[in-house]
Design a protein around this motif. Structure first.
Motif, PDB file in Angstrom:
ATOM      1  N   UNK A 407       0.851  -1.211   0.000  1.00 32.78           N
ATOM      2  CA  UNK A 407       0.000   0.000   0.000  1.00 32.78           C
ATOM      3  C   UNK A 407       0.877   1.248   0.000  1.00 32.78           C
ATOM      4  N   UNK A 408       2.044   1.122   0.620  1.00 36.74           N
ATOM      5  CA  UNK A 408       2.933   2.273   0.850  1.00 36.74           C
ATOM      6  C   UNK A 408       2.904   2.613   2.323  1.00 36.74           C
ATOM      7  N   UNK A 409       4.077   2.712   2.951  1.00 35.00           N
ATOM      8  CA  UNK A 409       4.109   2.931   4.408  1.00 35.00           C
ATOM      9  C   UNK A 409       3.437   4.249   4.774  1.00 35.00           C
ATOM     10  N   UNK A 426       7.255   4.174  16.485  1.00 29.97           N
ATOM     11  CA  UNK A 426       8.419   3.770  15.683  1.00 29.97           C
ATOM     12  C   UNK A 426       8.160   3.843  14.177  1.00 29.97           C
ATOM     13  N   UNK A 427       6.887   3.877  13.780  1.00 27.35           N
ATOM     14  CA  UNK A 427       6.572   3.996  12.340  1.00 27.35           C
ATOM     15  C   UNK A 427       7.027   5.360  11.822  1.00 27.35           C
ATOM     16  N   UNK A 428       6.652   6.430  12.544  1.00 25.44           N
ATOM     17  CA  UNK A 428       7.080   7.796  12.150  1.00 25.44           C
ATOM     18  C   UNK A 428       8.597   7.905  12.199  1.00 25.44           C
ATOM     19  N   UNK A 434      14.651   7.786   7.001  1.00 20.62           N
ATOM     20  CA  UNK A 434      14.934   7.570   5.576  1.00 20.62           C
ATOM     21  C   UNK A 434      14.555   6.193   5.078  1.00 20.62           C
ATOM     22  N   UNK A 435      14.054   5.332   5.962  1.00 18.33           N
ATOM     23  CA  UNK A 435      13.601   4.002   5.560  1.00 18.33           C
ATOM     24  C   UNK A 435      12.139   4.101   5.110  1.00 18.33           C
ATOM     25  N   UNK A 436      11.901   3.827   3.852  1.00 14.22           N
ATOM     26  CA  UNK A 436      10.563   4.002   3.283  1.00 14.22           C
ATOM     27  C   UNK A 436       9.773   2.690   3.183  1.00 14.22           C
ATOM     28  N   UNK A 437      10.377   1.569   3.603  1.00 13.13           N
ATOM     29  CA  UNK A 437       9.671   0.294   3.533  1.00 13.13           C
ATOM     30  C   UNK A 437      10.136  -0.626   4.660  1.00 13.13           C
ATOM     31  N   UNK A 455      17.756   0.453  10.969  1.00  9.99           N
ATOM     32  CA  UNK A 455      18.424   0.080   9.715  1.00  9.99           C
ATOM     33  C   UNK A 455      17.849  -1.239   9.203  1.00  9.99           C
ATOM     34  N   UNK A 456      18.165  -1.567   7.962  1.00 15.30           N
ATOM     35  CA  UNK A 456      17.714  -2.825   7.366  1.00 15.30           C
ATOM     36  C   UNK A 456      18.693  -3.938   7.725  1.00 15.30           C
ATOM     37  N   UNK A 457      18.180  -5.024   8.279  1.00 13.08           N
ATOM     38  CA  UNK A 457      19.004  -6.173   8.650  1.00 13.08           C
ATOM     39  C   UNK A 457      18.555  -7.400   7.872  1.00 13.08           C
TER      40      UNK A 457
END
Length: 796
Positions: A407-409, A426-428, A434-437, A455-457
């Protein structure tokens, strides 16, 4: 210490206990299944003069439960023979036998006092170091092990299977206060590798992960359906396959599971989660309370949200609580998604709908998104575990965070605010960082957003998997409209089908030949596999129907020969070809599997030559192959006709194996050549491994067969007498006999006067001629048309 599981004890033989016992038997473990001794005789036992001391009486509960499980449909066991791996007994006479097992699984009634009493008895006989786990779905793990020894507590935790155990992949592991980390690691790996599960380590919170989110989802819909004045048909239409959920959707699923089961968990959540922001949603709506009073619990009481009267299925009107004929549900929003094949691509369209469906999706998804965001870190620290739990435990194609990504965050967050819900902070923070997904793909691996590090793990445990979705863009070697060829690395290619239902038509045939061309010139081996719901439903029936109706017999003959030649190319190519069947593997999909150098089959493979159902015989080498395999079984002094007849009946009755193990019995898969993997997620990686092994061993193609023994008139005469008898007894129709006789002619090798050695091409030519002649029959065309329009076979 290297821990191996050879023998398991399951304490409690109800639906879950018997299901767990059967699944351990499925994977080759020896199982001791125990239950209590009855406290009184049945009327039948009294008439036989039995006493409570009689062994059959003492084991009656466990034996009756296991028999009921083995008779249930769908079956909990891959092959009925595997039930021999289960030994039954009772907890009074046989509990001492647990000293010899490697893992004790308690599955007794959901009452803490009873569980603790069972543990006290278990501790008398359990040897130190033995795993001891509970299948509880709601009782806190930390309360269960209180008062037990240090060794007991270190090796104790929750292992929550979902019902039916064989089919639902979720395996929740819930540590106790003193559970050793190595115990959790072992169970996590064992669940994935041997049980074929999606292992998820959960926190010791009410209903753990799967049921916490799943019951919220159902209860929120119970309230939403009343608020929006919707019917149960409308909700089931909107919450089924269109969004990647099971066909049973919401209300039919509750009927199958049992309303009382749902209410039990919902009541537990209402009582034990007072600080849950959705606390009031776990309170039962009036119509649920009334249904509970009326004992309208679903399938077990013959009525719930749906009720079958004669042949008609009625629906419950939630306003009047009276049953009425079903009403068709239609929504403009759904019409807009009909051209979108991929479920994940539909969500953006669904939430923008201008009708009631669009409003429903915005409200239900907004609530779900907000709820799952607020469950972190309460029930788990990692968002991917929530998605894993919902996919594996509830059969969702995509988890909540995957849907939110689709749907898009930001769009999902806006929906949450518009509907008055509140997401976790934590969503905001994630968007601000800068994490959009929630998920990204890098170098063929899935990464997830880790909240503490922002960060992405990398999601752990992917090293044993190959995920085709993740390599499709940067590892593509070649493709056409129906196939894509990927480079799996180490010189092995994978050919993936993506025609409708992975049906085999011109595009797929072209793809197979091109893949073999490329592999023979530049690579070491080829895997033919995909990660869709089914491997392949067979040949493109619509194409065959159009050619037959328009009497384009030369073109049809060319198409069949092309299919046969391609199957022979799969068998005799210069590189090893591995088939990776799973799910429905029917007709042409089965023929492709049988011609590969090796099949690496998922345990849940439903495979068979089903062409009889549409009025023809297998025409892509399947009839030839069954005659060849029968010939290979012939031994000196055998009654060869009996062996051939078994293969003939497998094709003539369109038998479909209900598991890959059953396919061994039908001769469709071959022991010693083909292998079975329990965890479908590992299948492509395992197939690649076998292709590599064959290539590294100095692969040489098999020699073209010229030594197939056919029995001629001896077999043909017997088969024709048999089909005449079946017709006379009204077991088959006249057209059934005609098809069977054509098959008999092919598998007997014609009307040769004596047993003769023939070539594969000899049988292929006969097979093709029989297939073509049946396509000229009006009744065959009626059968094909019926299958295309109704999706089921016609008997005419």
């Amino acid at each position: 210490m290297k821990r191996r599981i050879k023998k398991v004890a399951v304490i409690g033989s109800g639906i879950m206990g018997s299901g767990i016992a059967c699944h351990f038997a499925n994977i080759g473990a020896e199982v001791l299944l125990l239950d209590i001794v009855p406290n009184q005789l049945t009327e039948s036992e009294q008439k036989k003069g039995l006493t409570l001391e009689n062994n059959a009486v003492r084991n009656r509960i466990v034996n009756d439960n296991l028999v009921a499980a083995l008779k249930s449909n769908p079956s909990p066991i891959y092959d009925k023979k595997f039930a021999n791996r289960i030994t039954t007994g009772n907890t009074t006479d046989d509990l001492a036998k647990i000293k010899d097992v490697d893992w004790i699984i308690e599955v007794v009634v959901e009452r803490l006092d009873i569980k603790k009493a069972v543990y006290e008895q278990i501790e008398k006989y359990r040897k130190p170091g033995t795993l001891i786990t509970s299948n509880t779905s709601g009782i806190p793990i930390h309360l269960m092990s209180e008062g037990r020894s240090e060794d007991f507590q270190e090796h104790f935790c929750g292992t929550h299977f979902f019902n039916p155990v064989r089919y639902l992949k979720l395996f929740e592991i819930i540590p106790g206060p003193k559970t050793k980390p190595e115990v959790l690691d072992f169970l996590n790996n064992y669940g994935e590798q041997f049980l074929g599960k999606t292992s998820v380590v959960a926190k010791d919170t009410p209903a753990f992960i799967g049921n916490r989110i799943g019951i919220y989802g159902i209860m929120s819909l119970f309230h939403l359906v009343k608020d929006m004045e919707m019917t149960i048909e409308e909700v089931d239409k909107l919450t089924g396959p269109v969004i990647g959920r099971p066909k049973s959707a919401t209300f039919r699923t509750v009927d199958v599971v049992g309303l009382d089961t749902l209410v039990h968990v919902a009541n537990g959540l209402y009582e034990n989660c007072p600080n849950d922001e959705a606390h009031n949603l776990f309170q039962l709506p009036d119509f649920i309370s009334k249904m509970m009073e009326n004992k309208w619990l679903g399938s077990k009481t013959k009525q719930g949200f749906y009720k079958k009267v004669d042949k008609e299925i009625l629906s419950l009107d939630l306003n009047t609580l009276e049953y009425r004929p079903q009403q068709k549900a239609n929504f403009q929003t759904l019409e807009a998604t009909k051209s979108i094949d991929k479920v994940i691509d539909r969500f953006k369209v669904l939430v923008k709908g201008k009708d009631k469906a669009g409003e429903f999706y915005r409200k239900s998804f907004a609530g779900l998104f907000a709820y799952v965001s607020n469950r972190i870190p309460e029930i788990t620290d990692d968002l991917y575990k929530i998605d894993d739990a919902m996919k594996a435990g509830f059969g969702w194609e995509h988890g909540p965070f995957q849907v939110w990504d689709a749907v898009g965050v930001q769009a999902g967050l806006d929906m949450i605010k518009e509907t008055g819900e509140q997401a976790a902070p934590w969503i905001e923070e994630m968007l601000a960082s800068g994490n959009q997904s929630f998920y990204t793909v890098k170098d063929g691996s899935n990464y997830y957003y880790d909240i503490p590090s922002k960060s992405q793990k990398k999601i752990p445990g992917q090293d044993t998997f190959i995920i085709l979705d993740n390599i499709r863009n940067n590892k593509k070697v070649w493709g056409n409209s129906e196939t894509t060829l990927h480079d799996l690395g180490d010189g092995i290619l994978n050919l993936e089908f993506h025609s409708k239902m992975n049906a085999i038509g011109g595009g797929v045939i072209s793809g197979i030949n091109k893949a073999i061309d490329i592999a023979e010139n530049e690579y070491e081996g080829l895997v033919i596999g995909n990660q869709a719901a089914n491997f392949s439903v067979g040949a493109n029936l619509a194409m065959i129907f159009m050619m037959a109706v328009e009497q384009e017999y030369d073109e049809l003959n060319f198409a069949i020969k092309s299919f046969q030649d391609t199957m022979m190319r799969v068998r005799y190519s210069a590189i090893p070809v591995i088939a990776a069947p799973h799910g429905m593997t029917l007709g042409g999909g089965c023929e492709l599997t049988m011609h590969a150098d090796k099949a690496v089959a998922a345990a849940e493979t439903y495979i068979g030559l089903v062409e009889f159902g549409v009025g023809v015989i297998p025409g892509g080498g399947g009839s030839k192959e069954m005659a060849l395999r029968a010939s290979d079984q012939f031994k000196k002094n055998d009654v060869k006709l009996n062996i051939l007849q078994e293969y003939f009946m497998t094709v003539g009755t369109a038998k479909v194996a209900t598991s890959a193990y059953e396919a061994y019995d039908l001769g469709i898969l071959q022991k010693g050549k083909d292998v079975i993997v329990v965890n479908k997620d590992r299948q492509i990686a395992e197939a690649k491994k076998h292709a590599l092994l064959l290539a590294q061993a100095g692969y040489t193609p098999p020699v073209h067969r010229k030594d197939i023994q056919v029995l001629g008139k001896q077999a043909l005469g017997a088969f024709l007498v048999g089909t005449d008898g079946m017709l006379a007894g009204k077991y088959i129709s006249d057209h059934d006999r005609k098809i069977a006789n054509k098959l008999a002619y092919v598998m007997a090798g014609g009307d040769l006067s004596e047993p003769t050695l023939v070539t594969e091409q000899y049988l292929l030519d006969m097979e093709r001629e029989a297939f073509l002649s049946l396509c000229t029959e009006k009744k065959t065309l009626e059968r094909i048309q019926y299958m295309l329009t109704k999706g089921k076979p016609l008997r005419n």
